[in-house]
Design a protein around this motif. Structure first.
Motif, PDB file in Angstrom:
ATOM      1  N   LEU A 166     -13.815   7.007  12.668  1.00 14.81           N
ATOM      2  CA  LEU A 166     -13.372   6.504  13.923  1.00 14.81           C
ATOM      3  C   LEU A 166     -12.232   7.974  14.748  1.00 14.81           C
ATOM      4  O   LEU A 166     -12.178   7.864  15.934  1.00 14.81           O
ATOM      5  N   ALA A 167     -11.597   8.603  13.956  1.00 13.52           N
ATOM      6  CA  ALA A 167     -10.538  10.175  14.821  1.00 13.52           C
ATOM      7  C   ALA A 167     -11.508  10.669  14.866  1.00 13.52           C
ATOM      8  O   ALA A 167     -11.492  11.478  16.401  1.00 13.52           O
ATOM      9  N   LEU A 168     -13.282  10.807  14.108  1.00 18.29           N
ATOM     10  CA  LEU A 168     -13.384  12.009  14.891  1.00 18.29           C
ATOM     11  C   LEU A 168     -14.733  11.281  15.913  1.00 18.29           C
ATOM     12  O   LEU A 168     -14.125  11.885  17.181  1.00 18.29           O
ATOM     13  N   GLU A 169     -14.736   9.994  15.760  1.00 15.89           N
ATOM     14  CA  GLU A 169     -15.529   9.632  17.034  1.00 15.89           C
ATOM     15  C   GLU A 169     -14.455  10.000  18.119  1.00 15.89           C
ATOM     16  O   GLU A 169     -15.247  10.143  19.131  1.00 15.89           O
ATOM     17  N   TYR A 170     -13.480   9.046  18.529  1.00 14.81           N
ATOM     18  CA  TYR A 170     -12.253   8.324  20.166  1.00 14.81           C
ATOM     19  C   TYR A 170     -11.632   9.443  19.946  1.00 14.81           C
ATOM     20  O   TYR A 170     -10.898   9.284  20.723  1.00 14.81           O
ATOM     21  N   GLY A 171     -11.219  10.855  18.681  1.00 16.77           N
ATOM     22  CA  GLY A 171     -10.570  11.515  19.511  1.00 16.77           C
ATOM     23  C   GLY A 171     -10.018  11.941  21.395  1.00 16.77           C
ATOM     24  O   GLY A 171      -9.651  11.947  21.741  1.00 16.77           O
ATOM     25  N   LYS A 172     -11.820  12.213  21.167  1.00 21.35           N
ATOM     26  CA  LYS A 172     -11.899  13.108  23.102  1.00 21.35           C
ATOM     27  C   LYS A 172     -11.454  12.057  24.142  1.00 21.35           C
ATOM     28  O   LYS A 172     -11.122  12.442  24.719  1.00 21.35           O
ATOM     29  N   LYS A 173     -11.705  11.019  23.161  1.00 23.55           N
ATOM     30  CA  LYS A 173     -10.733   9.718  24.388  1.00 23.55           C
ATOM     31  C   LYS A 173      -9.502   9.058  23.993  1.00 23.55           C
ATOM     32  O   LYS A 173      -8.846   8.634  24.967  1.00 23.55           O
ATOM     33  N   ASN A 174      -9.161  10.249  23.519  1.00 26.15           N
ATOM     34  CA  ASN A 174      -7.193  10.279  22.907  1.00 26.15           C
ATOM     35  C   ASN A 174      -7.101   8.986  22.527  1.00 26.15           C
ATOM     36  O   ASN A 174      -6.007   8.084  22.749  1.00 26.15           O
ATOM     37  N   ILE A 175      -7.683   8.034  21.604  1.00 26.53           N
ATOM     38  CA  ILE A 175      -7.433   7.442  20.808  1.00 26.53           C
ATOM     39  C   ILE A 175      -7.120   7.857  19.491  1.00 26.53           C
ATOM     40  O   ILE A 175      -8.088   8.549  18.988  1.00 26.53           O
ATOM     41  N   THR A 176      -6.233   8.229  18.622  1.00 21.48           N
ATOM     42  CA  THR A 176      -5.761   7.912  17.286  1.00 21.48           C
ATOM     43  C   THR A 176      -5.784   7.448  16.463  1.00 21.48           C
ATOM     44  O   THR A 176      -5.713   6.118  16.536  1.00 21.48           O
ATOM     45  N   VAL A 177      -6.834   7.884  15.009  1.00 21.17           N
ATOM     46  CA  VAL A 177      -6.810   6.899  14.225  1.00 21.17           C
ATOM     47  C   VAL A 177      -6.018   7.344  12.779  1.00 21.17           C
ATOM     48  O   VAL A 177      -6.530   8.419  12.248  1.00 21.17           O
ATOM     49  N   ASN A 178      -5.206   6.765  12.344  1.00 21.49           N
ATOM     50  CA  ASN A 178      -4.239   6.863  11.086  1.00 21.49           C
ATOM     51  C   ASN A 178      -4.059   5.557  10.424  1.00 21.49           C
ATOM     52  O   ASN A 178      -3.894   4.823  10.700  1.00 21.49           O
ATOM     53  N   CYS A 179      -3.662   6.272   8.991  1.00 18.36           N
ATOM     54  CA  CYS A 179      -3.453   4.408   7.741  1.00 18.36           C
ATOM     55  C   CYS A 179      -2.005   4.763   7.116  1.00 18.36           C
ATOM     56  O   CYS A 179      -1.278   6.462   7.154  1.00 18.36           O
ATOM     57  N   VAL A 180      -1.730   4.650   6.627  1.00 16.12           N
ATOM     58  CA  VAL A 180      -0.321   4.671   6.073  1.00 16.12           C
ATOM     59  C   VAL A 180      -0.605   4.235   4.495  1.00 16.12           C
ATOM     60  O   VAL A 180      -1.340   2.781   5.057  1.00 16.12           O
ATOM     61  N   SER A 181      -0.253   4.226   3.757  1.00 15.58           N
ATOM     62  CA  SER A 181      -0.136   4.281   2.385  1.00 15.58           C
ATOM     63  C   SER A 181       0.787   4.177   1.314  1.00 15.58           C
ATOM     64  O   SER A 181       1.202   4.578   1.185  1.00 15.58           O
ATOM     65  N   PRO A 182       1.311   2.566   1.480  1.00 20.59           N
ATOM     66  CA  PRO A 182       2.074   2.160   0.893  1.00 20.59           C
ATOM     67  C   PRO A 182       2.409   2.546  -1.373  1.00 20.59           C
ATOM     68  O   PRO A 182       1.202   2.704  -1.524  1.00 20.59           O
ATOM     69  N   GLY A 183       3.511   2.373  -1.844  1.00 24.92           N
ATOM     70  CA  GLY A 183       2.423   2.596  -3.356  1.00 24.92           C
ATOM     71  C   GLY A 183       3.844   1.664  -3.769  1.00 24.92           C
ATOM     72  O   GLY A 183       3.494   0.266  -3.134  1.00 24.92           O
ATOM     73  N   PHE A 184       4.770   1.729  -4.273  1.00 24.49           N
ATOM     74  CA  PHE A 184       4.960   0.889  -5.413  1.00 24.49           C
ATOM     75  C   PHE A 184       6.272  -0.050  -4.315  1.00 24.49           C
ATOM     76  O   PHE A 184       7.553  -0.024  -4.193  1.00 24.49           O
ATOM     77  N   ILE A 185       5.883  -1.553  -3.243  1.00 23.34           N
ATOM     78  CA  ILE A 185       7.146  -1.712  -2.780  1.00 23.34           C
ATOM     79  C   ILE A 185       7.508  -2.705  -3.051  1.00 23.34           C
ATOM     80  O   ILE A 185       7.325  -4.040  -3.585  1.00 23.34           O
ATOM     81  N   VAL A 186       8.612  -2.993  -2.758  1.00 24.94           N
ATOM     82  CA  VAL A 186       9.398  -3.973  -3.416  1.00 24.94           C
ATOM     83  C   VAL A 186       9.360  -5.435  -2.525  1.00 24.94           C
ATOM     84  O   VAL A 186       9.348  -5.191  -1.016  1.00 24.94           O
ATOM     85  N   SER A 187       8.521  -6.221  -3.337  1.00 24.86           N
ATOM     86  CA  SER A 187       8.225  -7.341  -3.467  1.00 24.86           C
ATOM     87  C   SER A 187       8.733  -8.737  -4.035  1.00 24.86           C
ATOM     88  O   SER A 187       8.984  -8.366  -5.412  1.00 24.86           O
ATOM     89  N   ASP A 188       8.316 -10.126  -3.251  1.00 23.17           N
ATOM     90  CA  ASP A 188       7.788 -11.420  -4.498  1.00 23.17           C
ATOM     91  C   ASP A 188       7.729 -10.872  -5.245  1.00 23.17           C
ATOM     92  O   ASP A 188       8.467 -11.677  -7.124  1.00 23.17           O
ATOM     93  N   MET A 189       6.764  -9.887  -5.650  1.00 32.06           N
ATOM     94  CA  MET A 189       5.762 -10.278  -6.482  1.00 32.06           C
ATOM     95  C   MET A 189       7.167  -8.904  -7.724  1.00 32.06           C
ATOM     96  O   MET A 189       6.646  -9.246  -9.200  1.00 32.06           O
ATOM     97  N   THR A 190       7.055  -7.734  -7.103  1.00 32.11           N
ATOM     98  CA  THR A 190       8.123  -6.992  -8.406  1.00 32.11           C
ATOM     99  C   THR A 190       8.877  -7.100  -8.682  1.00 32.11           C
ATOM    100  O   THR A 190       9.915  -6.981  -9.935  1.00 32.11           O
ATOM    101  N   ALA A 191       9.739  -8.571  -7.778  1.00 39.54           N
ATOM    102  CA  ALA A 191      10.821  -9.054  -8.308  1.00 39.54           C
ATOM    103  C   ALA A 191      10.722 -10.209  -9.885  1.00 39.54           C
ATOM    104  O   ALA A 191      11.591  -9.578 -10.648  1.00 39.54           O
TER     105      ALA A 191
END
Ligand SMILES: NC(=O)c1ccc[n+]([C@@H]2O[C@H](COP(=O)([O-])OP(=O)(O)OC[C@H]3O[C@@H](n4cnc5c(N)ncnc54)[C@H](O)[C@@H]3O)[C@@H](O)[C@H]2O)c1
Length: 245
Positions: A166-191
């Motif tokens: 999608l980043a390749l398809e819509y860059g020319k239209k000034n639309i950016t597409v990125n990801c955030v990739s979390p690792g081990f995040i503190v949550s009820d589960m990790t507790a």
């Protein structure tokens, strides 16, 4: 503090652990957030907490209603959607030989197909203003794989590859597409994890500690802001050095 004043942002999965933190970060930076989720009670809690917050109950498995959902979001924001954050996600773990078709399909359906369909419909709106940022929440296991998570890791790897396309398809239209990739995040589960296993997990993390939901929210705030204008097709790893690409 990053300034997100007057930005209209759609956030899926706003009622979850990470979603709550993203919501906090984005609203305190001045943006208008449209928070979505499936749990009515939790949506009411966040509606009461944040003044003027827009909330919309929506189950992303309703694929035939996604176009209408995006239309409703667009109306709420008077035709100006600046940022979409696809954060809703689930796990249904099982070893592959025991994984039922439904477990495979449900995770791919919610995490990957729904993300694609929401994004596609939002991009159609963003094309009109030739401006927009899409941020997809993926996971470290989309890069590394994980035992018992063939469905989840495939869905998250799919999100990364889809985002690059999608980043390749819509860059020319000034639309950016990125990801955030979390690792081990503190949550009820990790507790609930034993001390022994917690120490083992930490020993695999360069910074020797788990991340917080706020660590994830910080990179999402950055990608939502104009500080990230020249970044597209990229993944920000928020994993304390548990994995490098
Ligand atoms: N917690 C972690 O350690 C971790 C690590 C890596 C990636 N992630 C990713 O971060 C994101 C948020 O995770 P979290 O830990 O806050 O999870 P969570 O379970 O606390 O929250 C999940 C959110 O997704 C929403 N959701 C689930 N099914 C939905 C559906 N059918 N329709 C609409 N909304 C739905 C829920 O309502 C909730 O708001 C997910 O995409 C997850 O895969 C989390």
């Amino acid at each position: 503090m990053i300034n997100l004043k007057n930005l209209n942002i759609i956030l899926t999965g706003a009622t979850g652990v990470i979603g709550n933190s993203i919501l906090d970060k984005l609203t305190s930076a001045g943006s208008n957030v449209l928070a979505t989720g499936t749990n009515e009670q939790k949506l009411k809690i966040i509606k009461d907490k944040y003044k003027d917050l827009n909330v919309l109950k929506f189950d992303v498995t309703n694929h035939d209603k996604i176009e209408k959902f995006v239309e409703d979001c667009n109306k709420i924001f008077l035709g100006k959607i600046d940022v979409l954050i696809n954060n809703a996600g689930i796990t249904q773990d099982n070893l592959s030989i025991r994984m039922k078709d439904e477990e495979w399909k449900k995770v791919i359906d919610i995490n990957l197909t729904s993300t694609f369909l929401i994004t596609k419909n939002v991009i159609k709106k963003m094309l009109k203003s030739k401006n927009g940022k899409i941020i997809n929440v993926t996971s470290i296991v989309g890069h590394t794989g994980n035992i018992g998570q063939a469905n989840y890791s495939a869905s998250k790897a799919g999100i990364i590859a889809m985002s690059k396309s999608l980043a390749l398809e819509y860059g020319k239209k000034n639309i950016t597409v990125n990801c955030v990739s979390p690792g081990f995040i503190v949550s009820d589960m990790t507790a609930k994890i034993s001390d022994e296993h917690t120490n083992l997990m930490k020993s695999r993390i360069s910074l020797n500690k788990f991340g917080s939901p706020e660590d994830v929210a910080n990179s999402i705030a950055f990608l939502s802001s104009n500080l990230s204008n020249y970044i597209t097709g990229e993944t920000i790893h928020v994993n304390g050095g548990m994995y490098f690409s």
